[in-house]
Enzyme design. Sequence first.
Site, PDB file in Angstrom:
ATOM      1  N   LYS A   1       0.882  -1.171   0.000  1.00 50.96           N
ATOM      2  CA  LYS A   1       0.000   0.000   0.000  1.00 50.96           C
ATOM      3  C   LYS A   1       0.915   1.215   0.000  1.00 50.96           C
ATOM      4  O   LYS A   1       1.533   1.531   1.014  1.00 50.96           O
ATOM      5  CB  LYS A   1      -0.908  -0.016   1.232  1.00 50.96           C
ATOM      6  CG  LYS A   1      -1.832   1.180   1.296  1.00 50.96           C
ATOM      7  CD  LYS A   1      -2.576   1.264   2.618  1.00 50.96           C
ATOM      8  CE  LYS A   1      -3.204   2.639   2.747  1.00 50.96           C
ATOM      9  NZ  LYS A   1      -3.754   2.879   4.081  1.00 50.96           N
TER      10      LYS A   1
ATOM     11  N   ALA B   1      -9.453   5.398   3.202  1.00 52.55           N
ATOM     12  CA  ALA B   1      -9.349   6.523   4.145  1.00 52.55           C
ATOM     13  C   ALA B   1     -10.578   7.424   4.141  1.00 52.55           C
ATOM     14  O   ALA B   1     -11.217   7.647   3.115  1.00 52.55           O
ATOM     15  CB  ALA B   1      -8.132   7.391   3.862  1.00 52.55           C
TER      16      ALA B   1
ATOM     17  N   THR C   1      -9.591   3.705  11.525  1.00 53.88           N
ATOM     18  CA  THR C   1     -10.002   4.478  12.697  1.00 53.88           C
ATOM     19  C   THR C   1     -11.468   4.270  13.048  1.00 53.88           C
ATOM     20  O   THR C   1     -11.809   4.161  14.235  1.00 53.88           O
ATOM     21  CB  THR C   1      -9.725   5.980  12.450  1.00 53.88           C
ATOM     22  OG1 THR C   1      -8.382   6.120  11.959  1.00 53.88           O
ATOM     23  CG2 THR C   1      -9.862   6.782  13.726  1.00 53.88           C
TER      24      THR C   1
END
Lengths: 65, 257
Positions: B96, B184, B207
């Site tokens: 990545k 993201a 997250t």
Amino acid sequence: MKLLLNGAPVEASVTTLAELLEAQGFGGAKVATAVNGNFVPAAMRAGYALSDGDAVEVLAPMQGG
Amino acid sequence: MRAFYGTPLANGLMLGTAQYPSPAILADAFKRSGAGVATVSLRRESGQDRAGQDFWTLIRDLDVHVLPNTAGCHSVKEAVTTAHMAREVFETSWIKLEVIGEEDTLQPDVFGLVEAARILSEDGFQVFPYTTEDLVVADKLLHAGCEVLMPWGAPIGSGLGLNNLFGLRAMRAHFPDVPLVIDAGLGLPSQAAQAMELGFDAVLLNTAVAKAGDPAAMAEAFAMAVQAGQIAAQADPMEPRDMAAPSTPVIGKAFLE
């Protein structure tokens, strides 16, 4: 000789990268290494002669996103 | 679902491994969600506590595809060197690729990204580039050797969802055969469903799950949303329209005035 290991100064009586790893407690560990910003594959560590002042990075798997 | 460098995935959920309250909760999040890909990183190891070794055992036991990142790299050289180190440690050609260009938004440096992607692709890496929705950059990444693109939904860790629907829709339409992953910015399962409804192949998030009050439950919720969005995309959604169109037939309605 005086080296930088992961950013911290160390004094080590070794000649190769493989010896440094062994002396610093990384024996058998799953790590990748770089010296002075350049990747040194595991297979080359035993033949990689360190010089005074070299900056050695030893990285291991860590949490990531 | 489109395959990722020849590897088909069971579902479209890729999970990060950072910021969980404990290793056990991390493992539970993967178990409950069935996420097939785990992103991981490399950091300085201490010869005393050897923390990375325990983490590696935990990840191996998850039995998922491992996708190492170059998070925190700001230059091409740094990213390329990190990729080489990751390939050796994680024993995978997947990477990545992140080349960060701006601190406040963690926006990729797309110029450095294309250069690093070319260097790594030529060296046999299978690059998953963290990029923007810019079509020109996307095209250059494909020419550099990338076979997967990972545009951001919103800045890393922001939880804002899909900030540029037009751009992402255009990307999907422009590259119909390329596996696309929203990487993201997702904060809620509904945003993951939206990404899949747009026809994206997977979502990558960290997250939103790790920082939830109950990470394992949130991971499961994301998995369900991804599946719902994927089925919806395959079911050919209706076109939206501005004016109402009655769904109940008008013919046969009684005259009751």
